[in-house]
Enzyme design. Structure first.
Site, short mmCIF file in Angstrom:
data_model
loop_
_atom_site.label_atom_id
_atom_site.label_comp_id
_atom_site.label_asym_id
_atom_site.label_seq_id
_atom_site.Cartn_x
_atom_site.Cartn_y
_atom_site.Cartn_z
N ASN A 153 0.81 -1.23 0.00
CA ASN A 153 0.00 0.00 0.00
C ASN A 153 0.84 1.27 0.00
O ASN A 153 0.44 2.28 -0.59
CB ASN A 153 -1.03 -0.02 1.14
CG ASN A 153 -0.41 -0.05 2.51
OD1 ASN A 153 0.72 -0.53 2.68
ND2 ASN A 153 -1.11 0.44 3.49
N GLY A 229 2.40 -5.54 7.33
CA GLY A 229 1.49 -6.36 6.53
C GLY A 229 0.24 -6.69 7.31
O GLY A 229 -0.10 -6.01 8.30
N SER A 230 -0.42 -7.74 6.90
CA SER A 230 -1.71 -8.08 7.49
C SER A 230 -1.53 -8.95 8.75
O SER A 230 -0.46 -9.54 8.97
CB SER A 230 -2.55 -8.83 6.46
OG SER A 230 -1.88 -10.02 6.12
N GLY A 234 1.38 -11.70 9.82
CA GLY A 234 2.09 -11.50 11.08
C GLY A 234 2.05 -12.75 11.94
O GLY A 234 3.06 -13.14 12.55
N GLU A 251 4.08 -4.44 12.13
CA GLU A 251 3.20 -3.29 11.90
C GLU A 251 2.03 -3.83 11.10
O GLU A 251 2.16 -4.06 9.89
CB GLU A 251 3.95 -2.20 11.10
CG GLU A 251 5.08 -1.56 11.87
CD GLU A 251 4.61 -0.50 12.87
OE1 GLU A 251 3.39 -0.29 13.00
OE2 GLU A 251 5.48 0.09 13.53
N CYS A 285 -3.30 1.32 6.49
CA CYS A 285 -3.40 0.63 7.78
C CYS A 285 -4.11 1.52 8.78
O CYS A 285 -4.85 1.05 9.62
CB CYS A 285 -2.01 0.30 8.29
SG CYS A 285 -0.94 1.74 8.41
N GLU A 463 7.62 1.85 14.82
CA GLU A 463 8.56 2.42 13.85
C GLU A 463 8.59 3.93 14.02
O GLU A 463 7.78 4.51 14.73
CB GLU A 463 8.11 2.08 12.43
CG GLU A 463 8.25 0.61 12.07
CD GLU A 463 9.69 0.19 11.87
OE1 GLU A 463 10.61 1.01 12.03
OE2 GLU A 463 9.90 -0.99 11.58
P1 NAD Z 1 0.34 -9.00 3.36
O1 NAD Z 1 0.40 -9.46 4.76
O2 NAD Z 1 -0.44 -9.78 2.38
O3 NAD Z 1 1.82 -8.90 2.75
C1 NAD Z 1 2.83 -8.12 3.37
C2 NAD Z 1 4.19 -8.67 2.95
O4 NAD Z 1 4.37 -9.95 3.54
C3 NAD Z 1 4.35 -8.86 1.44
O5 NAD Z 1 5.67 -8.49 1.06
C4 NAD Z 1 4.15 -10.36 1.28
O6 NAD Z 1 4.78 -10.87 0.14
C5 NAD Z 1 4.79 -10.87 2.55
N1 NAD Z 1 4.38 -12.21 2.98
C6 NAD Z 1 3.28 -12.92 2.61
N2 NAD Z 1 3.26 -14.12 3.24
C7 NAD Z 1 4.35 -14.16 4.03
C8 NAD Z 1 4.87 -15.12 4.95
N3 NAD Z 1 4.26 -16.28 5.17
N4 NAD Z 1 6.02 -14.82 5.61
C9 NAD Z 1 6.64 -13.63 5.41
N5 NAD Z 1 6.20 -12.69 4.55
C10 NAD Z 1 5.06 -12.95 3.88
O7 NAD Z 1 -0.12 -7.49 3.47
P2 NAD Z 1 -0.46 -6.51 2.27
O8 NAD Z 1 -1.75 -6.96 1.71
O9 NAD Z 1 0.73 -6.32 1.39
O10 NAD Z 1 -0.64 -5.13 3.06
C11 NAD Z 1 -1.82 -4.77 3.63
C12 NAD Z 1 -1.79 -5.02 5.13
O11 NAD Z 1 -0.70 -4.35 5.71
C13 NAD Z 1 -3.03 -4.46 5.80
O12 NAD Z 1 -3.49 -5.33 6.79
C14 NAD Z 1 -2.50 -3.17 6.42
O13 NAD Z 1 -3.26 -2.66 7.49
C15 NAD Z 1 -1.13 -3.55 6.82
N6 NAD Z 1 -0.28 -2.36 6.97
C16 NAD Z 1 0.13 -1.99 8.23
C17 NAD Z 1 0.87 -0.83 8.41
C18 NAD Z 1 1.32 -0.36 9.77
O14 NAD Z 1 2.18 0.51 9.84
N7 NAD Z 1 0.77 -0.91 10.85
C19 NAD Z 1 1.22 -0.08 7.29
C20 NAD Z 1 0.80 -0.50 6.03
C21 NAD Z 1 0.06 -1.66 5.88
#
Ligand code: NAD
Length: 483
Positions: A153, A229-230, A234, A251, A285, A463
């Protein structure tokens, strides 16, 4: 015409995947392929980790004069400023966001490098008074190889958010951007190369997170992992990290409340509510995805908000008048539309949007116009789950206690907004809201020097700001007997 073939950056070299495999990255505004990007193999991943490990043990980074490391990071910032238009355009093509938003992200990233460049020679230990003829002091040492897993994002901004402090503290880096948006991290690799960052200090692997993530997290070289990520990712990552007891910063997602009281400047609050959920097509997020409005101003407020948001023109992020770009992928568009259907099915009232724009020129893109649901009950799915699209849930409240209860009623705790001119109320909410960030009379806002992290299921650690540096260092206590 065939699309360009990108290369990854490992150990100072631009390379293809060891088996030559690639995957396309697409423009979400029309599905056209922008580039073919390497799909890294396990072997590539191990090469990147080994390169980062060598570079860490080498005297050229961790043991470099920290002021010199700071100067190099300032050079990185200067090159990002110089290339901001090009990086922003790449981000817009790959992610879909309007160009002016992408430019803002890139400038934020440059400021983050400037901010942490200043810290490079100020990461100090302390002297601790102890009994006897002894001298006890602490050292803050870099961890070693840090792994940075980046979402789609805000690919450039959030990549840089963790890379800058990691490098400033003397760590070396392996970064894996999201497979939907890999291009801007490759631009960062070019910046690092041109700034003269020594080889192996910064590596970018492109490819599947599900495949590479567990290898990166579980590797013997890895000394720290940052995932943005999501929640499900996590949770998977924590299981892997548990095997090695590797420290992690997570995060994760949010379902943030934006709370409007009748004593607020309502016109300002309308803009804050709209930007809080429709910016970046709601793929934030910290999106203020739950609007809680006092019953005495609810109808007036929703009307003003819908009138304002109706004017947000959907289109390609490259078009000057575009206010809302496409969602990042077809799959994600389907997920978001599924939530719109669920909202209707569970009895919420659709007050705006909920559909693709009518313009036939946008038919191929993953568009959704600003969407507002009213009469949203806390039991409904759209009140509780992160949708990650331009979909706002509006719920009425009658008094302060009820507003607080509604605000804290979900599993997330990332961000919260409060709109009021009552000082006592503002500070009571600041104290009692379960969120890592609370914004009073503004939404959303952050700076590189401002800590950013989630409570509850929104994450672990934080962060930005000076406090983020704790994660990138390990504390050693040294006891010297002087007797
Ligand atoms: P996602 O969890 O699908 O992917 C995030 C990253 O993790 C990608 O690079 C993906 O390739 C990688 N990934 C996927 N499976 C993995 C695994 N098993 N082990 C390690 N890495 C893996 O998230 P997304 O769809 O790219 O992003 C959206 C999510 O991120 C939303 O939930 C959003 O709220 C969150 N987000 C949080 C913040 C914050 O600062 N808290 C900021 C931006 C986005």
């Amino acid at each position: 015409m065939s699309s360009p073939r990108e290369q990854m950056f490992i150990d100072g070299q631009w390379v293809q995947a060891s088996d030559g495999a690639t995957r396309p990255t697409r423009n979400p505004a029309d599905q056209s392929v922008i580039a073919e990007v390497p799909a890294a193999t396990e072997d590539d991943t191990r090469q990147a980790l080994a390169a980062a490990q060598r570079a860490f043990h080498d005297a050229t980074w961790a043991k470099m004069d920290p002021a010199e490391r700071g100067r190099l990071l300032r050079k990185v910032a200067a090159l990002i400023y110089e290339r901001a238009d090009d990086i922003a355009r790449t981000e817009t093509l790959d992610n879909g966001k309007p160009l002016r938003e992408a430019k803002g992200d890139v400038l934020f990233a440059a400021q983050t490098f400037e901010y942490y460049a200043g810290w490079a020679d100020k990461i100090e230990g302390s002297v601790i008074p102890v009994p006897g003829p002894r001298f006890n002091y602490t050292r803050k040492e870099p961890l070693g190889v840090t792994v940075h897993i980046v979402p789609w994002n805000y690919p450039f901004q959030l990549g840089c958010r963790s890379i800058a402090p990691a490098l400033a503290a003397g760590n070396t880096v392996v970064v894996k951007p999201a497979s939907d948006t890999p291009l801007s991290m490759l631009k960062l690799a070019k910046v690092m190369e041109d700034a003269g960052v020594p080889k192996g200090v910064f590596n970018v692997l492109t490819g599947s997170g599900a495949k590479l993530g567990p290898i990166l997290v579980g590797a013997k070289e890895t000394a720290g992992v940052v995932l943005t990520g999501s929640v499900p990712t996590g949770q998977e990552l924590l299981k892997e990290a548990a095997r090695k007891i590797v420290p992690v910063t997570l995060e994760l997602g949010g379902k943030s409340p934006n709370i409007v009281f009748p004593d607020a400047n309502l016109d300002k609050a309308v803009k804050g509510a709209a930007f809080g959920i429709f910016m970046n097509a709601g793929q934030m997020c910290w999106a203020g995805s739950r609007l809680l409005v006092h019953e005495s101003v609810h109808d007036e407020f929703v009307k003003k908000l819908a009138d304002f948001a109706r004017g947000w023109k959907a289109g390609s992020g490259l078009e000057k008048d575009t206010r809302i770009g496409p969602l990042v992928s077809q799959g994600h568009h389907q997920t978001v539309m599924g939530y719109v259907e669920k909202g209707k099915h569970e009895g919420a009232k659709l007050a705006l949007g909920g559909a693709r724009p009518e313009d036939p020129a946008l038919a191929k893109g993953n568009f959704l116009t600003p969407t507002i649901f009213t009469d949203v009950d806390p039991k409904m799915t759209i009140f509780r789950e992160e949708i990650f699209g331009p979909v706002l849930s509006v719920t009425k409240f009658g008094n302060d206690d009820e507003a607080l209860k509604l605000a804290n009623a979900v599993d997330f705790g990332l961000y919260a907004g409060v709109w009021t001119s009552n000082l006592q109320r503002a500070h009571r909410f600041a104290a009692e809201l379960e969120a890592g960030q609370v914004a009073i009379n503004e939404y959303p806002v952050t700076f590189p020097q401002t800590p950013f992290g989630g409570f509850k299921m929104s994450g672990i650690g934080s962060e930005q700001g000076a406090s983020a540096l704790h994660f990138y260092t390990r504390l050693k206590s040294v006891m010297v007997n002087l007797g």
